[in-house]
Design a protein around this motif. Structure first.
Motif, PDB file in Angstrom:
ATOM      1  N   ALA A  24       3.193  -9.547  21.952  1.00 18.56           N
ATOM      2  CA  ALA A  24       3.321  -8.143  22.144  1.00 18.56           C
ATOM      3  C   ALA A  24       2.110  -7.527  23.074  1.00 18.56           C
ATOM      4  O   ALA A  24       2.353  -6.602  23.771  1.00 18.56           O
ATOM      5  CB  ALA A  24       2.725  -7.491  20.581  1.00 18.56           C
ATOM      6  N   LYS A  25       0.874  -8.243  23.037  1.00 14.95           N
ATOM      7  CA  LYS A  25      -0.187  -7.654  24.076  1.00 14.95           C
ATOM      8  C   LYS A  25       0.277  -7.750  25.398  1.00 14.95           C
ATOM      9  O   LYS A  25       0.153  -6.779  26.317  1.00 14.95           O
ATOM     10  CB  LYS A  25      -1.460  -8.380  23.737  1.00 14.95           C
ATOM     11  N   ALA A  26       1.023  -8.858  25.724  1.00 13.92           N
ATOM     12  CA  ALA A  26       1.595  -9.001  27.278  1.00 13.92           C
ATOM     13  C   ALA A  26       2.502  -8.082  27.604  1.00 13.92           C
ATOM     14  O   ALA A  26       2.606  -7.544  28.578  1.00 13.92           O
ATOM     15  CB  ALA A  26       2.099 -10.408  27.236  1.00 13.92           C
ATOM     16  N   ARG A  27       3.112  -7.506  26.648  1.00 14.02           N
ATOM     17  CA  ARG A  27       4.339  -6.209  26.902  1.00 14.02           C
ATOM     18  C   ARG A  27       3.616  -4.999  26.451  1.00 14.02           C
ATOM     19  O   ARG A  27       4.365  -4.132  26.697  1.00 14.02           O
ATOM     20  CB  ARG A  27       5.424  -6.722  26.073  1.00 14.02           C
ATOM     21  N   GLU A  28       2.398  -4.807  26.243  1.00 18.18           N
ATOM     22  CA  GLU A  28       1.701  -3.604  26.213  1.00 18.18           C
ATOM     23  C   GLU A  28       2.167  -3.019  25.010  1.00 18.18           C
ATOM     24  O   GLU A  28       2.272  -1.749  25.012  1.00 18.18           O
ATOM     25  CB  GLU A  28       1.724  -2.923  27.527  1.00 18.18           C
ATOM     26  N   LEU A  29       2.590  -3.902  23.945  1.00 17.83           N
ATOM     27  CA  LEU A  29       3.163  -2.826  22.839  1.00 17.83           C
ATOM     28  C   LEU A  29       1.721  -2.137  22.319  1.00 17.83           C
ATOM     29  O   LEU A  29       0.715  -3.037  22.303  1.00 17.83           O
ATOM     30  CB  LEU A  29       3.723  -3.831  21.761  1.00 17.83           C
ATOM     31  N   HIS A  30       1.792  -1.451  21.448  1.00 17.79           N
ATOM     32  CA  HIS A  30       0.460  -0.674  21.057  1.00 17.79           C
ATOM     33  C   HIS A  30       0.273  -1.131  19.564  1.00 17.79           C
ATOM     34  O   HIS A  30      -0.831  -0.903  18.990  1.00 17.79           O
ATOM     35  CB  HIS A  30       0.630   0.886  21.129  1.00 17.79           C
ATOM     36  N   LYS A  31       1.282  -1.583  18.873  1.00 14.57           N
ATOM     37  CA  LYS A  31       1.149  -1.751  17.224  1.00 14.57           C
ATOM     38  C   LYS A  31       1.903  -3.104  16.772  1.00 14.57           C
ATOM     39  O   LYS A  31       3.083  -2.895  17.255  1.00 14.57           O
ATOM     40  CB  LYS A  31       0.993  -0.664  16.651  1.00 14.57           C
ATOM     41  N   LEU A  32       1.565  -3.990  15.763  1.00 13.48           N
ATOM     42  CA  LEU A  32       2.473  -4.622  15.173  1.00 13.48           C
ATOM     43  C   LEU A  32       2.365  -4.269  13.796  1.00 13.48           C
ATOM     44  O   LEU A  32       1.402  -3.884  13.202  1.00 13.48           O
ATOM     45  CB  LEU A  32       2.201  -6.065  15.407  1.00 13.48           C
ATOM     46  N   THR A  33       3.540  -4.223  12.886  1.00 15.67           N
ATOM     47  CA  THR A  33       3.664  -3.988  11.590  1.00 15.67           C
ATOM     48  C   THR A  33       4.434  -4.759  10.832  1.00 15.67           C
ATOM     49  O   THR A  33       5.351  -5.572  11.456  1.00 15.67           O
ATOM     50  CB  THR A  33       4.448  -2.484  11.395  1.00 15.67           C
ATOM     51  N   ALA A  65      17.246 -10.351  -8.567  1.00 14.13           N
ATOM     52  CA  ALA A  65      18.487 -10.606  -9.176  1.00 14.13           C
ATOM     53  C   ALA A  65      18.338 -10.348 -10.752  1.00 14.13           C
ATOM     54  O   ALA A  65      19.127 -10.256 -11.461  1.00 14.13           O
ATOM     55  CB  ALA A  65      18.968 -12.088  -8.821  1.00 14.13           C
ATOM     56  N   ASN A  66      16.859 -10.869 -11.125  1.00 12.95           N
ATOM     57  CA  ASN A  66      16.749 -10.610 -12.663  1.00 12.95           C
ATOM     58  C   ASN A  66      16.550  -9.210 -13.243  1.00 12.95           C
ATOM     59  O   ASN A  66      16.318  -9.049 -14.211  1.00 12.95           O
ATOM     60  CB  ASN A  66      15.620 -11.605 -13.202  1.00 12.95           C
ATOM     61  N   GLY A  67      16.779  -8.395 -12.159  1.00  9.82           N
ATOM     62  CA  GLY A  67      16.417  -6.704 -12.656  1.00  9.82           C
ATOM     63  C   GLY A  67      15.137  -6.421 -12.192  1.00  9.82           C
ATOM     64  O   GLY A  67      14.622  -5.118 -12.413  1.00  9.82           O
ATOM     65  N   GLU A  68      14.125  -7.472 -12.161  1.00 11.38           N
ATOM     66  CA  GLU A  68      12.769  -7.016 -11.927  1.00 11.38           C
ATOM     67  C   GLU A  68      12.476  -6.031 -10.638  1.00 11.38           C
ATOM     68  O   GLU A  68      13.195  -6.274  -9.659  1.00 11.38           O
ATOM     69  CB  GLU A  68      11.769  -7.906 -11.679  1.00 11.38           C
ATOM     70  N   LEU A  69      11.547  -4.967 -10.663  1.00 10.66           N
ATOM     71  CA  LEU A  69      11.328  -4.331  -9.544  1.00 10.66           C
ATOM     72  C   LEU A  69      10.111  -4.468  -8.896  1.00 10.66           C
ATOM     73  O   LEU A  69       9.018  -4.370  -9.690  1.00 10.66           O
ATOM     74  CB  LEU A  69      11.532  -2.707  -9.866  1.00 10.66           C
ATOM     75  N   TRP A  70      10.154  -4.894  -7.692  1.00 12.11           N
ATOM     76  CA  TRP A  70       8.722  -5.470  -7.199  1.00 12.11           C
ATOM     77  C   TRP A  70       8.209  -4.338  -5.921  1.00 12.11           C
ATOM     78  O   TRP A  70       8.920  -3.921  -5.377  1.00 12.11           O
ATOM     79  CB  TRP A  70       8.850  -6.700  -6.579  1.00 12.11           C
ATOM     80  N   ASP A  71       6.871  -4.098  -6.031  1.00 13.89           N
ATOM     81  CA  ASP A  71       6.331  -3.431  -5.020  1.00 13.89           C
ATOM     82  C   ASP A  71       6.435  -4.066  -3.739  1.00 13.89           C
ATOM     83  O   ASP A  71       6.443  -5.506  -3.535  1.00 13.89           O
ATOM     84  CB  ASP A  71       4.989  -3.133  -5.374  1.00 13.89           C
ATOM     85  N   LEU A  72       6.158  -3.350  -2.478  1.00 11.07           N
ATOM     86  CA  LEU A  72       6.115  -3.869  -0.882  1.00 11.07           C
ATOM     87  C   LEU A  72       5.138  -3.214  -0.531  1.00 11.07           C
ATOM     88  O   LEU A  72       4.945  -2.138  -0.644  1.00 11.07           O
ATOM     89  CB  LEU A  72       7.543  -3.749  -0.388  1.00 11.07           C
ATOM     90  N   ILE A  73       4.237  -4.142   0.115  1.00 12.63           N
ATOM     91  CA  ILE A  73       3.259  -3.274   1.034  1.00 12.63           C
ATOM     92  C   ILE A  73       3.432  -3.541   2.508  1.00 12.63           C
ATOM     93  O   ILE A  73       4.032  -4.361   2.876  1.00 12.63           O
ATOM     94  CB  ILE A  73       1.570  -3.799   0.740  1.00 12.63           C
ATOM     95  N   ASP A  74       3.015  -2.532   3.202  1.00  8.62           N
ATOM     96  CA  ASP A  74       3.149  -2.396   4.464  1.00  8.62           C
ATOM     97  C   ASP A  74       1.735  -2.862   5.241  1.00  8.62           C
ATOM     98  O   ASP A  74       0.671  -2.416   4.725  1.00  8.62           O
ATOM     99  CB  ASP A  74       3.682  -1.135   5.192  1.00  8.62           C
ATOM    100  N   MET A  75       1.591  -3.581   6.307  1.00  9.87           N
ATOM    101  CA  MET A  75       0.476  -3.858   6.956  1.00  9.87           C
ATOM    102  C   MET A  75       0.689  -3.482   8.453  1.00  9.87           C
ATOM    103  O   MET A  75       1.716  -3.937   8.811  1.00  9.87           O
ATOM    104  CB  MET A  75      -0.105  -5.491   6.666  1.00  9.87           C
ATOM    105  N   GLY A  76      -0.535  -3.206   9.060  1.00  4.55           N
ATOM    106  CA  GLY A  76      -0.438  -3.092  10.517  1.00  4.55           C
ATOM    107  C   GLY A  76      -1.671  -3.514  11.283  1.00  4.55           C
ATOM    108  O   GLY A  76      -2.484  -3.895  10.818  1.00  4.55           O
ATOM    109  N   LEU A  77      -1.355  -3.732  12.698  1.00  5.77           N
ATOM    110  CA  LEU A  77      -2.360  -4.295  13.588  1.00  5.77           C
ATOM    111  C   LEU A  77      -2.291  -3.336  14.778  1.00  5.77           C
ATOM    112  O   LEU A  77      -1.286  -3.727  15.382  1.00  5.77           O
ATOM    113  CB  LEU A  77      -2.225  -5.626  13.829  1.00  5.77           C
ATOM    114  N   PRO A  78      -3.155  -2.312  14.984  1.00  6.16           N
ATOM    115  CA  PRO A  78      -3.282  -1.755  16.454  1.00  6.16           C
ATOM    116  C   PRO A  78      -3.723  -2.554  17.351  1.00  6.16           C
ATOM    117  O   PRO A  78      -4.518  -3.714  16.982  1.00  6.16           O
ATOM    118  CB  PRO A  78      -4.327  -0.612  16.157  1.00  6.16           C
ATOM    119  N   LEU A  79      -2.877  -2.881  18.378  1.00  9.30           N
ATOM    120  CA  LEU A  79      -3.250  -3.802  19.451  1.00  9.30           C
ATOM    121  C   LEU A  79      -4.377  -3.291  20.648  1.00  9.30           C
ATOM    122  O   LEU A  79      -4.395  -2.190  20.717  1.00  9.30           O
ATOM    123  CB  LEU A  79      -2.080  -4.414  20.359  1.00  9.30           C
TER     124      LEU A  79
END
Ligand SMILES: CC(C)(COP(=O)(O)OP(=O)(O)OC[C@H]1O[C@@H](n2cnc3c(N)ncnc32)[C@H](O)[C@@H]1OP(=O)(O)O)[C@@H](O)C(=O)NCCC(=O)NCCS
Length: 79
Positions: A24-33, A65-79
């Motif tokens: 990602a850095k080599a392509r000058e992307l600004h962030k990974l998530t 599949a069993n009906g449970e509802l799970w949280d999800l977190i987002d993480m980020g890395l500015p490059l």
């Protein structure tokens, strides 16, 4: 990302994410998530070790599949 069970804990995940960061850095992307289940200690530990920080949480985002509802977190890395 999914490391074969016999190979976990040997640095393969670190090498893969480091390669993605360099790509990602080599392509000058600004962030990974990414998104990860908060109870996935191995994955969250890996991403934190490489500099990703938690940026948000989606409550009850994933319905299992069993009906449970799970949280999800987002993480980020500015490059
Ligand atoms: C998460 C996963 C990709 C990590 O890959 P890995 O090759 O085992 O990781 P590494 O050996 O490079 O370890 C890197 C870091 O992850 C963390 N970590 C790895 N296994 C851990 C465990 N069992 N408990 C807590 N932290 C752990 C540590 O911070 C570790 O750094 P350290 O060795 O300096 O302490 C691997 O366990 C996996 O494929 N899990 C199943 C699929 C999955 O959960 N994918 C991610 C979905 S978001």
């Amino acid at each position: 990302m999914f490391i074969a069970a016999d190979w976990r804990g040997h640095g393969v995940g670190t090498a893969l994410v480091e390669a993605a960061i360099e790509w990602a850095k080599a392509r000058e992307l600004h962030k990974l998530t990414l998104s990860v289940l908060p109870h996935n200690r191995a994955a969250v530990g890996l991403y934190r070790k490489l500099g990703f920080i938690e940026e948000g949480r989606h409550p009850k985002h994933i319905r299992r599949a069993n009906g449970e509802l799970w949280d999800l977190i987002d993480m980020g890395l500015p490059l």
